[in-house]
Enzyme design. Structure first.
Site, PDB file in Angstrom:
ATOM      1  N   LYS A   1      12.354  63.083  11.190  1.00 51.40           N
ATOM      2  CA  LYS A   1      13.223  61.929  10.783  1.00 51.40           C
ATOM      3  C   LYS A   1      14.633  62.662  10.428  1.00 51.40           C
ATOM      4  CE  LYS A   1      13.452  58.701   6.886  1.00 51.40           C
ATOM      5  NZ  LYS A   1      12.187  57.933   5.948  1.00 51.40           N
TER       6      LYS A   1
ATOM      7  N   SER B   1      11.469  53.027   6.035  1.00 47.32           N
ATOM      8  CA  SER B   1      12.758  53.778   6.514  1.00 47.32           C
ATOM      9  C   SER B   1      12.366  54.472   7.850  1.00 47.32           C
ATOM     10  CB  SER B   1      13.497  54.317   5.670  1.00 47.32           C
ATOM     11  OG  SER B   1      12.902  55.372   5.032  1.00 47.32           O
TER      12      SER B   1
ATOM     13  N   SER C   1       7.809  54.412   3.053  1.00 49.78           N
ATOM     14  CA  SER C   1       8.607  54.659   4.341  1.00 49.78           C
ATOM     15  C   SER C   1       7.768  55.332   5.421  1.00 49.78           C
ATOM     16  CB  SER C   1       9.915  55.230   4.205  1.00 49.78           C
ATOM     17  OG  SER C   1      10.852  54.407   3.657  1.00 49.78           O
TER      18      SER C   1
HETATM   19  N1  GLN Z   1      11.734  50.484   1.408  1.00 52.92           N
HETATM   20  C1  GLN Z   1      11.810  51.371   0.323  1.00 52.92           C
HETATM   21  C2  GLN Z   1      13.210  51.576  -0.159  1.00 52.92           C
HETATM   22  O1  GLN Z   1      14.008  50.996   0.576  1.00 52.92           O
HETATM   23  C3  GLN Z   1      10.926  52.627   0.579  1.00 52.92           C
HETATM   24  C4  GLN Z   1      11.965  53.459   1.226  1.00 52.92           C
HETATM   25  C5  GLN Z   1      11.144  54.854   1.320  1.00 52.92           C
HETATM   26  O2  GLN Z   1      10.121  55.216   1.257  1.00 52.92           O
HETATM   27  N2  GLN Z   1      12.102  56.116   1.877  1.00 52.92           N
HETATM   28  O3  GLN Z   1      13.436  51.993  -1.020  1.00 52.92           O
END
Ligand code: GLN
Length: 461
Positions: free
Chosen positions: A61, A136, A160
């Site tokens: 990532k 994400s 994420s």
């Molecule tokens: N969807 C969550 C957020 O927007 C989790 C994001 C993540 O785990 N990096 O914060």
């Protein structure tokens, strides 16, 4: 025996060219250096011994620091930024003979659940290109689901890795907080962040996590706790294992088709010797409000460093303050801006006690729910990973609707416990994941359950 790393890396790039590149491509991969990857692969092939990861191409990532590829976090503010140091997780995988073939697209600074928040365009779900891959870490998940690589790194703050794994029909792991070094992971919310792993199978994920886990002197929050062999958990026998089914994760509003898949998965676990027990984690419904106070609060502080002086983008203006303003206004997208505003607000003098302190107190209760249930003789918890399957682009334009996606995943981040998402079936051709959550640092039992869940689906008892 040679690892044939060069052949594997060439295959990965060929697949990338076929499915990922161009206007109709999936858009999983942002940055590559094929010549460098091939040179790395040739070096692996020249080694006399080949371990299980030797010559395996992987993607990371784009919020994980690499010294020869950009690290943009999916943001304009870091466009062109190349880190002077490499993340420990990258070094460890490469030392084991894996070959980094590129960096993957993600929601900007890992904030999002759909990959629609990337400054470099959305990632398409390879199962159905009209739908999001989740986020994400959507680029990492989609690249594994599309067969570009077997293993990819992502990051977890509130789900994420597990949520996109569920949406793309692959395996995704969030380790215990402290299990894996975060040296070189760009901070979003430091009390929640962990590097996570995607794999086509439980075994791929176990293999990669085993290599990256363990104490790192360069990350004071990494724990000095024995790692063990996760692959040895492949016993396919759950005799003596008690699995809790937390009622708060099976509300009456849960999609009946997802409920049905979960019931089948639990039957499969029972058939392998597990005992299933109804349990309760009473503070679960508070996880979303708590997460969306704590995560933005920490983000507002962590992202203060992107000011046009030290990293990436700088938009010149007449004074220093104006330069900060213009750089940050131009550099950050709308969701990151929203989080910084929210976070600054909940930390501000008049609201700190009402929001931030209160959220920390409730977070303690959420963590205690997990400790209590594990202390009552339960070894693992089983839940759906997400309340739905992958949704269409643009379907959740209200941020709150988007946040509700994390309802079954954010709890494990708040409590710091390890969790894994394993495919449990399809709903109208779209994959759904089942989640297993374990006690702190008990990845071994988590993988034992995950292997059994995976085989139960392939070969029902
Ligand atoms: N969807 C969550 C957020 O927007 C989790 C994001 C993540 O785990 N990096 O914060």
């Amino acid at each position: 025996m040679s690892a044939n790393a060069v052949g594997a890396v060439l295959d990965a790039y060929r697949r990338m060219a076929d499915v990922d590149a161009g206007p109709n491509g999936l858009n999983c991969v942002l940055w590559t250096d094929e010549a460098r990857a091939l040179a790395d692969a040739a070096a692996v092939d020249a080694l006399p011994q080949a371990g299980a990861l030797a010559g395996v191409p992987f993607l990371a990532k784009d919020n994980i620091a690499t010294t020869h590829l950009q690290t943009t976090c999916g943001s304009r503010i870091l466009e062109g930024y190349v880190s002077p140091y490499e993340a420990t997780v990258i070094t460890r995988l490469c030392d084991a003979g894996a070959v980094l073939v590129g960096k993957t697209n993600c929601d900007e600074f890992a904030m999002g659940s759909s990959n629609e928040n990337s400054a470099y365009g959305p990632v398409l779900n390879p199962i159905d290109r009209t739908r999001v891959p989740g986020g994400s870490s959507g680029g990492s998940a989609a690249s594994v689901a599309a067969g570009i690589v077997r293993i990819a790194l992502g990051s977890e703050t509130g789900g994420s890795v597990r949520q996109p794994a569920s949406y793309c029909g692959i395996v995704g792991v969030k380790p215990t907080y402290g299990r894996v070094s975060r040296f070189g992971l760009v901070a979003f919310a430091s009390s929640l962040d962990q590097v996570g792993v995607f794999g086509t199978t439980v075994d791929d994920a176990a293999l990669a996590l085993e290599v990256i886990a363990g104490r790192d002197p360069r990350d004071a929050t990494s724990a000095d706790c024995p790692v063990g062999s996760y692959r040895k958990a492949r016993t396919n026998d759950l005799a003596g294992v008690v699995i809790g089914r937390p009622r708060e994760y099976f509300p009456s509003s849960l999609d009946s088709r997802i409920l049905h898949l979960c019931d089948e998965a639990l039957d499969g676990l029972r058939a392998r010797g597990a005992t299933v027990r109804d349990v309760s984690l009473p503070h679960t419904d508070l996880a979303i409000p708590v997460y969306y106070i704590i995560a933005p609060a920490e983000a507002s502080s962590n992202l203060a460093r992107f000011d046009g002086v030290r990293y990436g983008l700088r938009i010149e203006a007449k004074g220093l303050r104006e330069m900060y303003d213009s750089t940050r206004t131009r550099g950050f997208g709308p969701e990151v801006t929203r989080r910084i505003l929210l976070g600054t607000y909940v930390l501000s003098a008049g609201y700190y006690d009402a929001y931030y302190r209160k959220a920390q107190q409730v977070r303690t209760l959420i963590a205690k729910d997990f400790c209590d249930v594990f202390d009552s003789g339960v070894h693992l918890l089983f839940t759906p990973t997400t309340p739905s399957t992958a949704f269409e682009f643009g379907a959740k334009s209200d941020p709150y609707e988007m946040y509700l996606n994390d309802i079954f995943t954010a709890t494990a981040n708040l409590a710091g416990v390890p969790a894994i998402s394993v495919p449990i079936g399809d709903v109208d051709g779209l994959p759904a994941g089942g989640q297993l959550i374990a006690r702190h640092f008990d990845e071994q039992t988590m993988f034992r359950g995950a292997y059994a869940l995976e085989t139960a689906r392939k070969a029902p008892a």
